[in-house]
Scaffold this active site. Structure first.
Site, PDB file in Angstrom:
ATOM      1  N   ASP A  96     -54.830 106.714 -46.394  1.00 51.24           N
ATOM      2  CA  ASP A  96     -55.077 107.866 -46.643  1.00 51.24           C
ATOM      3  C   ASP A  96     -55.737 108.802 -45.620  1.00 51.24           C
ATOM      4  O   ASP A  96     -56.681 107.859 -44.749  1.00 51.24           O
ATOM      5  CB  ASP A  96     -56.024 108.056 -48.152  1.00 51.24           C
ATOM      6  CG  ASP A  96     -55.880 109.566 -48.521  1.00 51.24           C
ATOM      7  OD1 ASP A  96     -55.083 109.831 -49.693  1.00 51.24           O
ATOM      8  OD2 ASP A  96     -56.191 110.439 -47.999  1.00 51.24           O
ATOM      9  N   ASN A 126     -38.727 118.684 -64.604  1.00 52.04           N
ATOM     10  CA  ASN A 126     -39.723 119.506 -64.629  1.00 52.04           C
ATOM     11  C   ASN A 126     -39.409 120.811 -65.186  1.00 52.04           C
ATOM     12  O   ASN A 126     -40.304 121.590 -65.855  1.00 52.04           O
ATOM     13  CB  ASN A 126     -40.803 119.602 -63.417  1.00 52.04           C
ATOM     14  CG  ASN A 126     -41.473 118.338 -63.188  1.00 52.04           C
ATOM     15  OD1 ASN A 126     -41.381 117.536 -64.176  1.00 52.04           O
ATOM     16  ND2 ASN A 126     -42.213 118.139 -62.142  1.00 52.04           N
ATOM     17  N   HIS A 169     -38.943 120.582 -68.888  1.00 57.65           N
ATOM     18  CA  HIS A 169     -40.049 120.459 -69.456  1.00 57.65           C
ATOM     19  C   HIS A 169     -40.888 121.812 -69.696  1.00 57.65           C
ATOM     20  O   HIS A 169     -41.238 122.125 -70.867  1.00 57.65           O
ATOM     21  CB  HIS A 169     -40.878 119.405 -68.905  1.00 57.65           C
ATOM     22  CG  HIS A 169     -40.262 117.939 -68.647  1.00 57.65           C
ATOM     23  ND1 HIS A 169     -40.723 117.012 -68.067  1.00 57.65           N
ATOM     24  CD2 HIS A 169     -39.183 117.400 -69.351  1.00 57.65           C
ATOM     25  CE1 HIS A 169     -39.797 115.903 -68.091  1.00 57.65           C
ATOM     26  NE2 HIS A 169     -39.014 116.334 -68.854  1.00 57.65           N
ATOM     27  N   TYR A 211     -24.619 121.321 -74.795  1.00 60.47           N
ATOM     28  CA  TYR A 211     -24.890 122.807 -74.002  1.00 60.47           C
ATOM     29  C   TYR A 211     -25.867 122.455 -72.824  1.00 60.47           C
ATOM     30  O   TYR A 211     -26.339 123.332 -72.290  1.00 60.47           O
ATOM     31  CB  TYR A 211     -25.754 123.559 -75.169  1.00 60.47           C
ATOM     32  CG  TYR A 211     -25.153 123.845 -76.434  1.00 60.47           C
ATOM     33  CD1 TYR A 211     -23.776 124.299 -76.376  1.00 60.47           C
ATOM     34  CD2 TYR A 211     -25.880 123.697 -77.745  1.00 60.47           C
ATOM     35  CE1 TYR A 211     -23.341 124.450 -77.741  1.00 60.47           C
ATOM     36  CE2 TYR A 211     -25.193 123.673 -78.947  1.00 60.47           C
ATOM     37  CZ  TYR A 211     -23.811 124.226 -78.767  1.00 60.47           C
ATOM     38  OH  TYR A 211     -23.316 124.404 -80.067  1.00 60.47           O
ATOM     39  N   ARG A 240     -24.365 121.053 -69.930  1.00 67.70           N
ATOM     40  CA  ARG A 240     -23.504 120.902 -68.785  1.00 67.70           C
ATOM     41  C   ARG A 240     -23.404 122.217 -68.002  1.00 67.70           C
ATOM     42  O   ARG A 240     -22.978 123.111 -68.654  1.00 67.70           O
ATOM     43  CB  ARG A 240     -22.154 120.210 -69.146  1.00 67.70           C
ATOM     44  CG  ARG A 240     -22.237 118.774 -69.653  1.00 67.70           C
ATOM     45  CD  ARG A 240     -22.569 117.827 -68.433  1.00 67.70           C
ATOM     46  NE  ARG A 240     -22.481 116.423 -68.876  1.00 67.70           N
ATOM     47  CZ  ARG A 240     -23.006 115.467 -67.849  1.00 67.70           C
ATOM     48  NH1 ARG A 240     -23.326 115.618 -66.634  1.00 67.70           N
ATOM     49  NH2 ARG A 240     -22.900 114.290 -68.536  1.00 67.70           N
ATOM     50  N   CYS A 261     -21.868 134.672 -82.187  1.00 62.43           N
ATOM     51  CA  CYS A 261     -22.865 134.342 -82.934  1.00 62.43           C
ATOM     52  C   CYS A 261     -24.165 134.355 -81.831  1.00 62.43           C
ATOM     53  O   CYS A 261     -25.267 134.946 -82.267  1.00 62.43           O
ATOM     54  CB  CYS A 261     -23.012 133.011 -83.608  1.00 62.43           C
ATOM     55  SG  CYS A 261     -22.131 132.729 -85.428  1.00 62.43           S
ATOM     56  N   ARG A 318     -14.297 137.985 -80.255  1.00 62.12           N
ATOM     57  CA  ARG A 318     -15.487 138.752 -80.277  1.00 62.12           C
ATOM     58  C   ARG A 318     -16.651 137.949 -79.315  1.00 62.12           C
ATOM     59  O   ARG A 318     -16.856 137.068 -79.389  1.00 62.12           O
ATOM     60  CB  ARG A 318     -15.999 138.780 -81.716  1.00 62.12           C
ATOM     61  CG  ARG A 318     -15.216 139.633 -82.538  1.00 62.12           C
ATOM     62  CD  ARG A 318     -15.563 139.448 -83.826  1.00 62.12           C
ATOM     63  NE  ARG A 318     -15.413 138.023 -84.504  1.00 62.12           N
ATOM     64  CZ  ARG A 318     -15.928 137.464 -85.358  1.00 62.12           C
ATOM     65  NH1 ARG A 318     -16.728 138.126 -86.433  1.00 62.12           N
ATOM     66  NH2 ARG A 318     -15.765 136.545 -85.778  1.00 62.12           N
TER      67      ARG A 318
HETATM   68  N1  LIG Z   1     -49.645 114.180 -59.857  1.00 60.13           N
HETATM   69  C1  LIG Z   1     -48.597 114.087 -60.864  1.00 60.13           C
HETATM   70  O1  LIG Z   1     -48.752 113.662 -61.905  1.00 60.13           O
HETATM   71  C2  LIG Z   1     -47.238 113.819 -60.051  1.00 60.13           C
HETATM   72  C3  LIG Z   1     -46.162 113.346 -60.779  1.00 60.13           C
HETATM   73  C4  LIG Z   1     -44.894 113.398 -60.198  1.00 60.13           C
HETATM   74  C5  LIG Z   1     -44.934 113.549 -58.847  1.00 60.13           C
HETATM   75  N2  LIG Z   1     -45.910 114.256 -58.205  1.00 60.13           N
HETATM   76  C6  LIG Z   1     -45.746 114.304 -56.778  1.00 60.13           C
HETATM   77  O2  LIG Z   1     -46.082 113.635 -56.075  1.00 60.13           O
HETATM   78  C7  LIG Z   1     -46.723 113.876 -54.961  1.00 60.13           C
HETATM   79  C8  LIG Z   1     -48.217 113.518 -54.695  1.00 60.13           C
HETATM   80  O3  LIG Z   1     -48.752 114.186 -55.858  1.00 60.13           O
HETATM   81  P1  LIG Z   1     -50.434 113.946 -56.192  1.00 60.13           P
HETATM   82  O4  LIG Z   1     -50.815 114.461 -57.126  1.00 60.13           O
HETATM   83  O5  LIG Z   1     -50.637 112.312 -56.059  1.00 60.13           O
HETATM   84  O6  LIG Z   1     -51.163 114.521 -54.787  1.00 60.13           O
HETATM   85  P2  LIG Z   1     -52.604 114.408 -54.547  1.00 60.13           P
HETATM   86  O7  LIG Z   1     -53.020 115.775 -53.666  1.00 60.13           O
HETATM   87  O8  LIG Z   1     -53.454 113.783 -55.508  1.00 60.13           O
HETATM   88  O9  LIG Z   1     -52.625 113.396 -53.204  1.00 60.13           O
HETATM   89  C9  LIG Z   1     -52.288 113.392 -52.010  1.00 60.13           C
HETATM   90  C10 LIG Z   1     -52.814 112.422 -51.161  1.00 60.13           C
HETATM   91  O10 LIG Z   1     -52.127 112.621 -49.827  1.00 60.13           O
HETATM   92  C11 LIG Z   1     -53.352 112.226 -48.863  1.00 60.13           C
HETATM   93  N3  LIG Z   1     -52.623 112.641 -47.595  1.00 60.13           N
HETATM   94  C12 LIG Z   1     -52.399 113.755 -46.922  1.00 60.13           C
HETATM   95  N4  LIG Z   1     -51.716 113.762 -45.836  1.00 60.13           N
HETATM   96  C13 LIG Z   1     -51.710 112.314 -45.454  1.00 60.13           C
HETATM   97  C14 LIG Z   1     -51.264 111.517 -44.448  1.00 60.13           C
HETATM   98  N5  LIG Z   1     -50.726 112.112 -43.409  1.00 60.13           N
HETATM   99  N6  LIG Z   1     -51.663 110.356 -44.366  1.00 60.13           N
HETATM  100  C15 LIG Z   1     -52.030 109.636 -45.510  1.00 60.13           C
HETATM  101  N7  LIG Z   1     -52.474 110.376 -46.579  1.00 60.13           N
HETATM  102  C16 LIG Z   1     -52.276 111.798 -46.517  1.00 60.13           C
HETATM  103  C17 LIG Z   1     -54.244 113.250 -49.216  1.00 60.13           C
HETATM  104  O11 LIG Z   1     -55.498 112.997 -48.646  1.00 60.13           O
HETATM  105  C18 LIG Z   1     -54.234 112.957 -50.783  1.00 60.13           C
HETATM  106  O12 LIG Z   1     -55.288 111.976 -51.135  1.00 60.13           O
HETATM  107  C19 LIG Z   1     -46.384 115.460 -54.822  1.00 60.13           C
HETATM  108  O13 LIG Z   1     -45.393 115.541 -54.074  1.00 60.13           O
HETATM  109  C20 LIG Z   1     -46.408 115.915 -56.338  1.00 60.13           C
HETATM  110  O14 LIG Z   1     -45.592 116.938 -56.704  1.00 60.13           O
HETATM  111  C21 LIG Z   1     -46.987 114.310 -58.719  1.00 60.13           C
END
Ligand SMILES: NC(=O)c1ccc[n+]([C@@H]2O[C@H](COP(=O)([O-])OP(=O)(O)OC[C@H]3O[C@@H](n4cnc5c(N)ncnc54)[C@H](O)[C@@H]3O)[C@@H](O)[C@H]2O)c1
Length: 445
Positions: free
Chosen positions: A30, A220, A223, A263, A265, A274, A337
């Protein structure tokens, strides 16, 4: 396997700890030093059920560690999972900045690695972040190829592996996922991802990369739609003095038509005597009770827009002589209809197209009773357009709309662009084969 996980947010830190828990050797990366330090101290950077204990355990055994150093992570892994954030821009568009940056960094480290150690084993880059269809192949793969100096699918593996964990129960969901989706650039890339999750329950779907990207959005969006639907219906029920939970208990028990693939597809617009009528009266009742129901109120406009797409497909051909197969509101009935095909025929007729229509259930000679009267009094303009055979329509038409699965029609439709342009409204049974043929256009791809 030796795995690097980029981004230690919710998704990354859960994936990293769980993969380490499965026996993989994981290194988390990170840009945020605080998160890296927390992980190395055996603490999870996010609050989640079970993640604290699991992180402490896998860090203690040495299965998980973290760094800010991309090179170190790439040198120490054969597969990288990208879990960086993809937030919304102020205008709603998807921010891909973090994805682009991390892809570039990984590419540079990979180039460096192969430069230093000669031809080492192929590295696979797996995108876990949610991204719109096309992002991987059109945006990220070119960045990766440019920085590595190689070809994706040959020199580097690439896959998209969306994640379906729910915050709050994500560790439990990781070990018992609803499904595993692997969008693979090539089979070897997919094999790497499959091996990563080997032993986990749930069905595994190996699909093209853009399909994997789109699935996450389908999930999503659905949902969100389900929750909005339930809440709107609940609000209407409440206003009408009905217990909405009792209504939904029965609604949910219907596994044939409600909680089922029915429903769902993509195809042509709905109609009939209806659905449109009942939606209209429900929305009207809500309005009278001062209950705002934007989702329910937009179902019919959405349906009308879909019908309009079919009209536009005809317009785009630039042809004037049009054939229409199917007229009743669904197969196996002569009920006209509120048939969406009648609406389509009327719009085309109104725009001056020379139209001929064939529907075996709606030939004037066979119509009796109410339907004969309906077509003679309400649709006399269409009655004169009805043909007696499939051939009559094919002989007349430069462009044909197909809205029926009648075998007599399907077997007569020409192949290979040999004949009129075919506009497939319902995704014909042989649509996959026809898709690449000239003169075939699908409404429901
Ligand atoms: N949160 C969820 O429940 C969830 C569920 C499914 C999918 N997603 C998807 O997963 C992805 C991540 O979501 P999240 O909630 O974990 O995001 P988040 O913001 O909690 O975490 C992202 C992390 O990436 C780090 N980061 C950014 N640039 C970086 C780099 N160049 N190198 C290394 N680290 C870097 C940031 O510092 C941060 O810690 C998103 O695309 C989100 O839409 C999230």
């Amino acid at each position: 396997m030796r795995v690097s996980v980029f981004g230690l947010g919710y998704v990354g830190c859960v994936s990293a700890a769980c993969l380490a828990g499965m026996g993989h050797q994981v290194i988390g990366v990170d840009v945020n030093q605080v998160k890296v330090d927390l992980v190395n101290d055996g603490k999870a950077p996010v609050v989640e059920e079970r993640i604290g204990e699991l992180t402490a355990e896998v860090v203690r055994t040495g299965a998980l560690r973290a760094t800010t150093d991309v090179h170190e992570a790439i040198m120490g892994s054969e597969v990288s999972l990208i879990c960086v954030g993809t937030p919304s821009e102020p205008n709603g568009s998807l921010c891909t900045t973090y994805l682009e940056r991390v892809t570039e960094e990984i590419g540079a480290a990979l180039a460096d690695r192969s430069g230093r150690s000669g031809r080492s084993g192929r590295h696979t880059v797996v995108f876990r972040s949610t991204m719109l269809p096309g992002t991987c192949l059109n945006l990220l793969v070119p960045i990766l190829e440019k920085s590595v100096g190689g070809t994706a699918g040959v020199d580097i593996g690439v896959a998209v592996n969306p994640e379906f964990l729910r915050e709050g129960t994500s560790v439990r969901d990781f070990f018992d996922p609803p499904k595993t989706v692997i969008g693979e650039l090539d089979a070897a890339s997919g094999d790497v991802v499959a091996a990563l999750y080997d032993g986990l329950p749930g069905e595994v779907f190996r699909v093209p990369v853009p399909v994997a990207e789109a699935i996450k959005y389908a999930d999503n969006a659905f949902h969100g739609l389900k929750i909005g639907f339930a809440n709107e219906l609940g609000a209407v029920c409440q206003a009408l003095g009905v217990d909405s939970h009792q209504v939904m208990d029965v609604f949910l028990a219907d596994r044939k038509l409600n909680i089922s693939p029915a429903y769902l597809r993509p195809g042509f617009a709905f109609g009939g005597s209806c659905l449109p009528k009942d939606l209209r009266s429900l929305v009207h009742a809500a309005r009278r009770a001062d209950v705002s129901v934007p989702i329910l109120a937009h179902v019919l406009p959405s349906n009308a827009d879909h019908l309009q797409r079919a009209v536009e497909l005809v317009e785009r051909t630039g042809k004037r002589r049009v054939g229409l197969f199917g007229l009743s509101f669904k197969p196996g009935t002569d009920d006209l209809r509120e048939s969406p095909l009648v609406e389509l025929a009327e719009r085309l007729f109104g725009k001056g197209y020379e139209l001929k229509i064939y529907d075996a259930n709606v030939s004037l000679s066979r119509l009796i009773g109410a339907n004969r009267e309906y077509i003679e009094t309400r649709l006399p303009h269409l009655a004169q357009l009805l043909a007696d055979s499939v051939e009559e329509v094919l002989d007349h038409a430069e462009v044909c709309l197909v809205g029926t699965r009648d075998v007599a029609v399907l077997s007569a439709l020409p192949h290979g662009g040999d004949g009129p342009v075919l506009i497939d409204l319902i995704r014909l049974p042989d649509a996959d084969a026809r898709r690449t043929e000239p003169g075939y256009v699908g409404l429901a791809w």
